[in-house]
Design an enzyme around this catalytic site. Structure first.
Site, short mmCIF file in Angstrom:
data_model
loop_
_atom_site.label_atom_id
_atom_site.label_comp_id
_atom_site.label_asym_id
_atom_site.label_seq_id
_atom_site.Cartn_x
_atom_site.Cartn_y
_atom_site.Cartn_z
N ASP A 33 14.72 -124.39 13.34
CA ASP A 33 13.98 -124.04 12.07
C ASP A 33 14.34 -124.84 10.91
OD1 ASP A 33 12.88 -122.77 10.03
OD2 ASP A 33 13.45 -120.89 10.55
N LYS A 79 6.63 -124.47 4.90
CA LYS A 79 6.95 -124.60 3.36
C LYS A 79 6.53 -125.76 2.93
CE LYS A 79 10.47 -121.00 2.53
NZ LYS A 79 11.10 -120.47 3.24
C1 LIG Z 1 11.01 -119.47 4.40
C2 LIG Z 1 11.49 -119.53 5.71
C3 LIG Z 1 10.95 -119.02 6.88
C4 LIG Z 1 9.61 -117.93 6.94
O1 LIG Z 1 8.44 -118.69 6.27
P1 LIG Z 1 7.28 -117.93 5.82
O2 LIG Z 1 6.21 -118.77 5.52
O3 LIG Z 1 7.85 -117.21 4.24
O4 LIG Z 1 6.76 -116.75 6.64
C5 LIG Z 1 11.43 -119.16 8.16
N1 LIG Z 1 12.73 -119.93 8.33
C6 LIG Z 1 13.10 -120.63 7.41
C7 LIG Z 1 14.26 -121.37 7.54
C8 LIG Z 1 12.68 -120.21 5.90
O5 LIG Z 1 13.28 -120.83 4.89
#
Ligand SMILES: *Cc1c(COP(=O)(O)O)cnc(C)c1O
Length: 429
Positions: free
Chosen positions: A248, A277
């Site tokens: 992730d 993001k």
């Molecule tokens: C922010 C984040 C998410 C979720 O993303 P959203 O766009 O808020 O749904 C998933 N994994 C990580 C590591 C994040 O920082």
């Protein structure tokens, strides 16, 4: 609602904010515009942004090239369904992502948010093993203190305590957890750092579809930086036990840690990777899940021979064009040097916090600076303190942290770090 105070008051009583209560007494600041690294409040005050709007606004706000790209796409086609139709921004963006992500990733699923990209990754792993005639592999193994999003699948992978799993215990999938790695970034893993993970894999691998984690930096679950050796060992164990590795990179992707992707610190590659993001430079909501050819082929040639997901706004052309513009801006900039300069300034600027009795630890990696407090901060006090200091810093729990836009200048960065020192100093011991 003609006065600013009208809509601000309406918001307070009718609009949910992230992790908030309706009618809460906590301050919410009305922002009317943003430019460069500055946010302008309704009362005319300007704040230097230390958050990049949660990792996203890497080029700052209102960047003319971002605006131009979005405007151009807007005049051509704002949106079109992606079922049975396609468009150049999606194909170009897929090509770019495949080019810049570590080697074996060959196909792209466009999602509308990071959480959805994680859901998609989980579904892909499950469908893959289904088509490999191992339908029992439906669970996921992860490390504590992680954060992967707020939808149910993603939430099941978040830290069980900070993610409040007990609230949803009746519906949440039960995943497998091991302790977060204790070996720090830049250090070796003494002894057998990944022992707990190996034990779980050995015992449960027949039921595990994938190991899921945030590479090197655990973000919202604790802002922790762990050893590249740990990640290397995770990759090795996944191969040994026939389990996929989902990385992730939603927070870490696109330069934040000093590498384009955090997994490059450990020289490992993912079977499935999520990005989001800062993908669109903080302008539009877009995320993506990338997989290897082996996985996409297995799913595509399996039963039902389709991947079972398809959001309404999949591959929104405006968002894809914004992402293309953002990547071009990033890759044509001296981003490595910028991150190094930011890293040095954060190191120096936050160093005085180490001497403060309120502070447990200060850590910096790339363009991320973290001051971990001994006690959770009082948001009622600390948030107005930061605003009065002319900066936008949004702590949570025990963590006061900075991750400024990459374009920030020396002077603004100094203002940010000295504001952190002064505000933290004022916190009760
Ligand atoms: C922010 C984040 C998410 C979720 O993303 P959203 O766009 O808020 O749904 C998933 N994994 C990580 C590591 C994040 O920082």
């Amino acid at each position: 609602m003609t006065e600013n105070s009208d809509w601000i008051d309406y918001d307070k009583h009718h609009v949910w904010h992230p992790y908030s209560a309706i009618g809460a007494d906590l301050p919410v600041y009305p922002v009317v515009s943003a430019n460069g690294v500055r946010l302008k409040l309704a009362d005319g005050r300007e704040l230097i942004d230390g958050m990049s709007s949660w990792w996203c606004a890497i080029h700052g706000y209102n960047h003319p090239e971002m605006t131009r790209a979005i405007q151009h796409q807007l005049e051509t086609m704002a949106h079109v369904m992606f079922g049975g139709l396609t468009h150049q921004p999606a194909a170009e963006l897929a090509k770019k992502l495949i080019e810049i992500t570590p080697a074996p990733l060959q196909s792209v699923f466009f999602a509308d948010s990071g959480s959805v990209a994680v859901e998609v990754a989980m579904k892909m792993a499950i469908q893959y093993w289904h088509d490999k005639h191992q339908p029992d592999k439906q669970r996921f193994l992860t490390i504590r203190k992680g954060y992967h999003g707020d939808t149910f699948g993603a939430m099941s992978l978040c830290d069980p305590d900070t993610g409040m799993h007990h609230l949803f215990s009746g519906i949440l999938q039960q995943q497998l957890f091991v302790e977060a790695p204790s070996c720090y970034f830049g250090h070796p893993c003494k002894g057998d750092g990944a022992k707990a993970l190996r034990k779980k894999l050995k015992k449960h691998h027949q039921h595990i579809a994938a190991v899921v984690l945030e590479p090197i930096v655990q973000g919202t679950g604790g802002m922790r930086f762990y050893s590249a050796e740990y990640l290397k060992e995770v990759r090795r164990l996944c191969d040994q036990y026939g389990v996929l590795l989902i990385l992730d990179e939603i927070a870490t992707g696109f330069g934040r840690t000093g590498k384009l992707f955090a997994c490059e610190h450990a020289d490992v590659t993912a079977d499935i990777m999520c990005v989001g993001k800062s993908l669109t430079g903080g302008t539009m909501s877009l995320a993506a899940t990338l997989t290897t050819e082996e996985i996409s082929n297995t799913i595509s040639q399996g039963n039902p021979g389709l991947f079972m997901h398809g959001p309404t706004f999949m591959a929104n052309p405006l968002a894809c064009s914004a992402a293309l513009a953002s990547l071009q801006l990033l890759l044509n900039s001296p981003w490595q040097e910028r991150i190094k300069t930011i890293e040095k300034s954060l190191q120096q600027g936050l160093a005085p916090c180490r001497e403060l009795p309120q502070v447990e630890e200060v850590r910096v990696l790339g363009a991320i600076g973290v001051v971990e407090m001994k006690k959770p901060v009082d948001m009622r006090q600390i948030q107005p303190d930061f605003v009065d200091a002319g900066v936008w810093v949004r702590p949570f729990g025990k963590l006061v942290y900075l991750m400024p836009p990459f374009i920030i200048g020396e002077e603004d960065l100094n203002t940010l770090t000295s504001a952190v020192v002064r505000v933290v100093e004022k916190c009760p011991i």
